[in-house]
Structure formats: C-alpha cells, structure tokens
Design an enzyme around this catalytic site. Structure first.
Site, PDB file in Angstrom:
ATOM      1  N   HIS A  88       0.795  -1.234   0.000  1.00 27.38           N
ATOM      2  CA  HIS A  88       0.000   0.000   0.000  1.00 27.38           C
ATOM      3  C   HIS A  88       0.828   1.285   0.000  1.00 27.38           C
ATOM      4  O   HIS A  88       0.338   2.337  -0.388  1.00 27.38           O
ATOM      5  CB  HIS A  88      -1.012   0.000   1.156  1.00 27.38           C
ATOM      6  CG  HIS A  88      -0.437   0.301   2.504  1.00 27.38           C
ATOM      7  ND1 HIS A  88       0.115  -0.664   3.307  1.00 27.38           N
ATOM      8  CD2 HIS A  88      -0.321   1.467   3.191  1.00 27.38           C
ATOM      9  CE1 HIS A  88       0.527  -0.111   4.438  1.00 27.38           C
ATOM     10  NE2 HIS A  88       0.280   1.182   4.386  1.00 27.38           N
ATOM     11  N   GLU A  92       3.655   5.346  -3.278  1.00 29.53           N
ATOM     12  CA  GLU A  92       3.780   6.681  -2.694  1.00 29.53           C
ATOM     13  C   GLU A  92       5.209   6.972  -2.219  1.00 29.53           C
ATOM     14  O   GLU A  92       5.701   8.087  -2.376  1.00 29.53           O
ATOM     15  CB  GLU A  92       2.814   6.779  -1.508  1.00 29.53           C
ATOM     16  CG  GLU A  92       2.686   8.178  -0.971  1.00 29.53           C
ATOM     17  CD  GLU A  92       1.795   8.219   0.253  1.00 29.53           C
ATOM     18  OE1 GLU A  92       1.974   9.131   1.047  1.00 29.53           O
ATOM     19  OE2 GLU A  92       0.937   7.337   0.402  1.00 29.53           O
ATOM     20  N   ASP A  93       5.864   5.970  -1.644  1.00 30.13           N
ATOM     21  CA  ASP A  93       7.141   6.226  -0.982  1.00 30.13           C
ATOM     22  C   ASP A  93       8.379   5.761  -1.748  1.00 30.13           C
ATOM     23  O   ASP A  93       9.492   6.020  -1.316  1.00 30.13           O
ATOM     24  CB  ASP A  93       7.152   5.530   0.404  1.00 30.13           C
ATOM     25  CG  ASP A  93       6.088   6.111   1.328  1.00 30.13           C
ATOM     26  OD1 ASP A  93       5.629   7.226   1.035  1.00 30.13           O
ATOM     27  OD2 ASP A  93       5.724   5.455   2.310  1.00 30.13           O
TER      28      ASP A  93
END
Length: 735
Positions: A88, A92-93
C-alpha cells in the site's frame, strides 16, 4: 535516535517471524497459488522499503506486514487485500509505479493501490488535502470496498504506534481518526475497530481523562469480573438444560463510550453503571436463528427483570450496516442495570468483521442495507463539482445516524437517517421529485417540506413543475444526497445568473470607459471583496453592484495610495481583525512566537489546558482546547491551518472565563454556600449565574474567572464538598 543500535540479523529474524504469523492469519482464506502471490508482494515490499525506517527506528516493513495482518485477522479479508496491504505504500514512498504493480499483480490490485495512494499535486489552497484524499478513497470505494477496509487497517496500525510522533502530528491524526475513520468503521459494521480507533484518538486528544478512566476501570476489574461470573452462571445452567449451544461472557465497554456517557449525562465515573455488556452467542443453523434468539431472550428475562424501554430488536430489522442482534437491559442480582446482547455466530462475525463477513454471507441476503449504502455513496460521488470539504461533512453526518423506516403510498420501505425531513424523502425517491417538491402528506395529513419524519410514517410527495431548489432548503435537509443535489442545482442557477451579469458589467464598464479584461475584473472583484469573478457577475446581475459603486471603484483607481491601502488591508485582514491582548500569555507556532490571538468561546481554554491555534479566515488566530467539541472537525478538515500553541509560564495575574455546571438537592441557603466558596474562599469573580430548581432538584450554570486548571480543580473539589451537591462538571460553551 543517535544511540539506537541496529542489529540487522535480529531484525531479519523478526521480519521472518512476522511474515510467518501473517501467513498463519491468512490460512482460512488461502487458495491454490495464493501463497506465491503473497510471497511475491512481500518480497517487493521488503526490497522497496529496505532503506526506510519508522519514527521508532524500526524497519519500515514492519508496518505493511502489520496492516496485512490486521486485514487478514481482524477484518477477515482475502489474498488480493493482503497483497494490496503489503504494497500500500510502495507507489507513494518508492520509485515503483502503478504500471509496475499492474504488470506484476494485475489491474485489480493496481486500482486498489491507486485508491490507497495519497493525492499529490496542487489543489485549491482553501480546500483540505485530507478531504481530497478521503474523497478519492471513496471514489474507489464505489468500485471496490477493499480500499476502505485496507485504509482502516492502515489507520489502526498507525494509531497503535503513534507514540514516537511529534505532538502536533498526533493531534491532527487522532482528530482525523475520530472525525472520519471511526464513524466509517462503524458504518461498515467493524465495531471492535471503531471502538479501538475512538479509544486511541482519545488517548492523544484528551490524555488526562483517558488515563483517569483506564485507571478506574483497572481498580474495579476484580469486582467487575466477580459480578459477571455471578450473573452468567444461572444463565449458562438453564441454556445447557434446554440444549441450547451458546457462549456467554462479559465484554467491557470502551473508554471512549464510558466518557461519552459521563459527558452526555453530566455524571461522574462512579455513576456509570453499564461498564460492560453480557454477550450470548448461539450456535444454531440459519433457519432457526430468529427463534433461538427470542428463546434465549425469554430465558434471561425470566431470570432477571427487563427494562421495557430498553429492548432493541435488530434481528427482525437489521441496521443499515448489516448489524443484527437483540439487545435488552435487565436488573442484575445487585440492583444494577446490565445490558445483554443476544446473537448467533453468523451475526457475531458480521458484527466483528463487518463488510468482509457480510460478503461471505451475501448469498442469503442479497439486498442488504450495506449494498444500499454503497449505492448511496456512488450517488453522492456523482456530483463532481461539489467542494471536497462539503462532501466530507455531509458524508460524516450520514455515517453515525441511526435509521428510520418510511413507507411510500404503495408500501415500499425507504431507509433514511434519523432526523430526516419530508424533503429528504422526496430526494431519496428521485432527484427530480426532490427538486420540484412543494409539500408532502404524512399519514394523509398535509405537512411542510421541513417536517421531520418518524419511524413508520407513510409519506406522499406533492410536486409542481414551477418549483425549483431554494437556498434555505439546505438548513433543514440532512441526507448527503439531498444536500448535494440542492447545492448542485443552486450552483447551476447562480452560474446562469452570473452569465447575464457578465454582459451587464461589460456594458457598464464600457460607459465608464474602463477596459473589460481579466486584470480589471480581478481588481474590481478584489475591491468589492468577492472571492471570484463569478461572485462579482452574480451581484451585478442582482443589482447589488450598480454604476454608482463602479464609479467609486474608478475613483479609487485614480488615487493609487488609497487603492494600495485598501488592497493591503484586505490581505492583512487576518492580522488586523484580532483583538489585542493586554498580556501575551500564549506562545504560538513551531518556534513559539508571541502572536496576537483570541480565546475560542466554544471551549474557553484556561492555563493548564492542552491547546492549539487555529487560523480563521476573518478573526485571526483562535485558541482552542484539544478536547474542544469542534477540535476534531477543525484538525481533520483544516490541518494546514492548525498552529502549535502553549501557555507562557507567567500568567498568574490573568483571569480566564470558564463554565461550571452544578447539580444537587435543593436546600435553603445552598446558593449562598456556593457563592461563598467561589467568592470568599477562592477570591474568584463570577461573571454570570443561572439557577433552576425543579421538584427539589437544583441545577446551576456558573461562568467564573479563574487563573489556571489547578485553581479550577481545587474550586470544583470544594464545591463538591458542600452538603447536597451531587455533581460539579466543567462545560464548554459560553451560555
């Protein structure tokens, strides 16, 4: 962090141990090939987050494993969700893209992860980034509810491990959780997760009360366990005698729900009797569920006298989130009310695991309240121009509301939130019926649009083709669907009027020899303090801005100094509108500067309270208590306008306003005793005093000026010592 020693070998061993625990949790739902998919996702997450660490110093991979574990164990999700939970945060990271995910794991996984990935990019600065994120997540919910369930697992793990974060971040995340995520867990039927999220939020927003209740619960634990054992022993014996297979046990109420009861009823902890509930879980086939639940109810109410007003039958009419159970409150063996919840194993699984369990049993109940609710979310999201904050507030309002059941003239059942009006019902039937509604007949009697409906009402809607939505409708509708459609219609009407205003303004500017261009339109809008050119055009069309006003604008343009002053006063309005304090008692911002502020009247903070600053649009910085009733909404929706704040050390000579609510037995001279304690013993000034006495019961609301929380606590203690006074509580709003 400097003295944190990293033992790579020990960490790798711990990662392997946690991964094996995750596989054990997934075992009930694993099918052929699933283990390899989970392994592939785990390996990718491990590699992607290799160099990353959490605020605690632990390897970052602990977090996705924990989220996947919650999804599997506490929500009961399957392999696709476990894969998404492990991955998840990678988009994003890390450098991995959604395309990479799609290639390796397929479109479905990529779509869920896209819904879980926060929005990046530029948004309207007046809107909340979190509101946009929440809206995006719900857009994906319309296709796949697993997005929300994984997000809840992610939020739960973050809340469980928040002690290493900065205080202001803890407050923002905790407020957001209690404002949006806990109600969402409730709506999806995840009661255990909802209660834990509320408790953890309270732990950070109101730590003193949280610790106080936790300590009190611990002190009474042994006594409570003995009471539960005495209560359930005879119940177990009779159930066994009658051949009913069931588990009977006591379940403690959450700290947050106990605090809620104390606050709503203005009672101390000692007077909260239902600190736990007794639960009876019956093992019976689906076709016998209803009969067995009522049989157990009969056994319990033969043993203990029931309270006739406290029977809740969600077996015959389940809640909108799928919850089924029979609740009754009975008088226990020691003269104490006890709540008893009766349900079957299937009902209990739906109550504990909400949506995931509901899916499992869906075949037997295809048209459930949850499916209807998902459809409502889809309808709410069909209005793309709606402001994200309006959307979140409307959505929030519809999450916690209990349902009422309304009938159409032909006997069709329509579910609405408690407090819904005739107009809400009209919009629920169809948007066009709502938009043209002029009245309603409730149980054959004519009523206005704002008429609140009661459970079981039969409603017939009256429409007219000449009717259109009005601004004041927004003040009495409660459903998100009605609010969204009304706003949408009003915006369309406003846009049409603004188009006419644009043409009128163009003609007027021509007569004043002012060039019609974007720059001048923005200057005129700024001069009249309108947020947008559309607002300007609308007011021109309505005749609020006429030629005389435009001439004044033209004159101000010729004196640049004046124009500049007007502009700068508009820009610095935030600072200029603040009431100047005589003493700088609060330090504000990351570097704790002395800045002007006002104290919020909704919670009246005093020295010693945990506080934060909120940058308002028109009234500068307002100081609120972190436990203020409005705090969670402000922090959840406007996190970017929250400022750190703390009390300066020297304000002993400054008095702050706060409210006290006093309850007791009315007696001669009681008011005199109260005012003596406040004025003579504590030398505290009273600003206002309102007292009422009804059939021997005394109630008083007193606004007093105190120096700090220590003085307030001592004052409350001494007031409680007065003979006849049964309760003294601090209340928030200035009344």
């Amino acid at each position: 962090m400097e003295d944190y020693v990293i033992d790579i070998e020990a960490e790798n061993k711990e990662i392997r141990k946690r991964y094996r625990a995750l596989l054990r949790a997934c075992k009930p739902t694993l099918q052929r090939g699933d283990k390899q998919e989970i392994r592939k996702a785990f390996d990718l997450a491990l590699e992607s987050h290799q160099e990353m660490r959490r605020k605690s110093g632990e390897p970052y991979i602990y977090h996705p494993i924990a989220v996947a574990q919650i999804a599997a164990e506490e929500i009961g999700l399957g392999t696709t969700s476990i894969v998404c939970a492990l991955l998840h945060d990678v988009v994003e990271d890390t450098s991995i893209t959604l395309q990479d995910i799609e290639l390796q794991f397929g479109k479905k996984v990529a779509r869920i992860i896209d819904g879980l990935t926060k929005i990046s990019g530029i948004f309207d600065p007046n809107s909340s980034m979190q509101a946009e994120n929440f809206r995006k997540m719900l857009l994906t919910l319309a296709d796949d509810v697993r997005v929300i369930l994984i997000k809840l697992a992610d939020r739960l793990h973050n809340m469980r491990t928040m002690e290493f974060m900065a205080r202001h971040k803890q407050l923002k995340i905790a407020s957001e959780t209690s404002y949006l995520y806990a109600p969402l867990a409730h709506r999806l039927g995840l009661y255990a997760i909802k209660s834990e999220l509320e408790d953890l939020s309270m732990k950070y927003t109101d730590p003193d009360t949280y610790k106080f209740i936790a300590r009190k619960l611990n002190e009474k634990k042994a006594e409570r366990e003995k009471f539960v054992a005495d209560f359930i022993e005879p119940v177990k014996d009779i159930l066994e005698e009658q051949g009913i297979k069931a588990k009977v046990f006591g379940r403690p109420k959450s700290i947050y729900s106990i605090w809620n009861k104390m606050r709503k009823k203005s009672i101390p902890f000692e007077e909260v009797y239902d600190l736990f509930a007794i639960r009876v879980i019956i093992d019976t086939p689906t076709e016998r569920e209803k009969t067995e639940c009522w049989k157990v109810y009969s056994i319990i109410t033969d043993l203990y006298r029931p309270n006739p007003d406290r029977l809740r039958d969600w077996v015959s009419s389940p809640k909108g989130n799928g919850y089924e159970s029979l609740h009754t409150t009975v008088m226990g063996p020691r003269g104490q009310w006890v709540e008893v919840q009766i349900r079957t194993k299937r009902m209990n699984e739906i109550a504990e695991k909400g949506f995931a369990a509901h899916w499992k049993y869906k075949e037997s109940n295809s048209d459930s309240g949850l499916d209807q609710w998902i459809q409502k979310v889809r309808n709410m999201l069909s209005s793309p121009e709606q402001n994200a904050l309006d959307f979140v507030d409307d959505f929030k309002m519809n999450l916690f509301s209990d349902e009422i059941f309304i009938f159409t003239p032909k006997g069709t059942l329509v579910q609405l939130p408690n407090g819904a009006t005739a107009l809400d019902f009209a919009f629920e039937i169809h948007s066009d019926i709502g938009a043209t509604c002029i009245g309603a007949k409730v149980n054959h009697k004519l009523v206005p649009l704002s008429h609140p409906l009661q459970n079981g009402d039969q409603v017939e809607i009256i429409t007219s083709s000449k009717q259109s939505p009005k601004e004041d409708w927004l003040s009495f509708v409660v459903t998100a669907k009605a609010k969204s459609k009304i706003r949408s219609s009003l915006k369309e009407e406003k846009r049409r009027v603004a188009e006419d205003g644009k043409e009128i303004l163009e003609r007027k500017l021509k007569s004043l020899k002012i060039t019609y261009n974007t720059d001048n339109i923005n200057k005129i809008a700024n001069y009249f303090k309108y947020p947008s050119s559309q607002e300007l055009f609308y007011n021109v069309a309505k005749g609020i801005i006429d030629v005389r006003n435009l001439r004044e604008y033209a004159a101000s343009e010729k004196t640049p100094e004046q124009g500049h002053n007007q502009f700068s006063s508009h820009i610095s309005g935030l600072v200029e509108k603040i009431n100047k304090k005589e003493v700088d008692t609060i330090l504000i911002g990351d570097d704790y500067q002395k800045v002007d502020y006002t104290l919020a009247p909704c919670c009246n903070p005093i020295p010693g309270d945990d506080i934060f600053g909120f940058l308002t649009v028109n009234d500068g910085i307002k100081i609120h208590r972190t436990s203020c009733p409005n705090a969670s909404k402000l922090m959840a929706n406007y996190g970017y306008r929250i400022l750190k704040a703390k009390w300066a050390s020297s304000q002993a000579h400054v008095a702050f306003l706060t409210g006290l609510r006093i309850v007791g037995i009315d007696d001669v001279g009681l008011v005199n005793k109260i005012t003596n304690v406040i004025s003579r013993d504590f030398n505290v000034n009273i600003r206002s005093l309102s007292i009422s006495s009804n059939e021997g019961i005394f109630e008083g609301n007193i606004m007093v000026f105190v120096n700090n929380t220590e003085q307030l606590e001592n004052l409350m203690k001494n007031l409680k010592d007065i003979s006849g006074i049964t309760g003294v509580t601090r209340y928030d709003a200035d009344v």
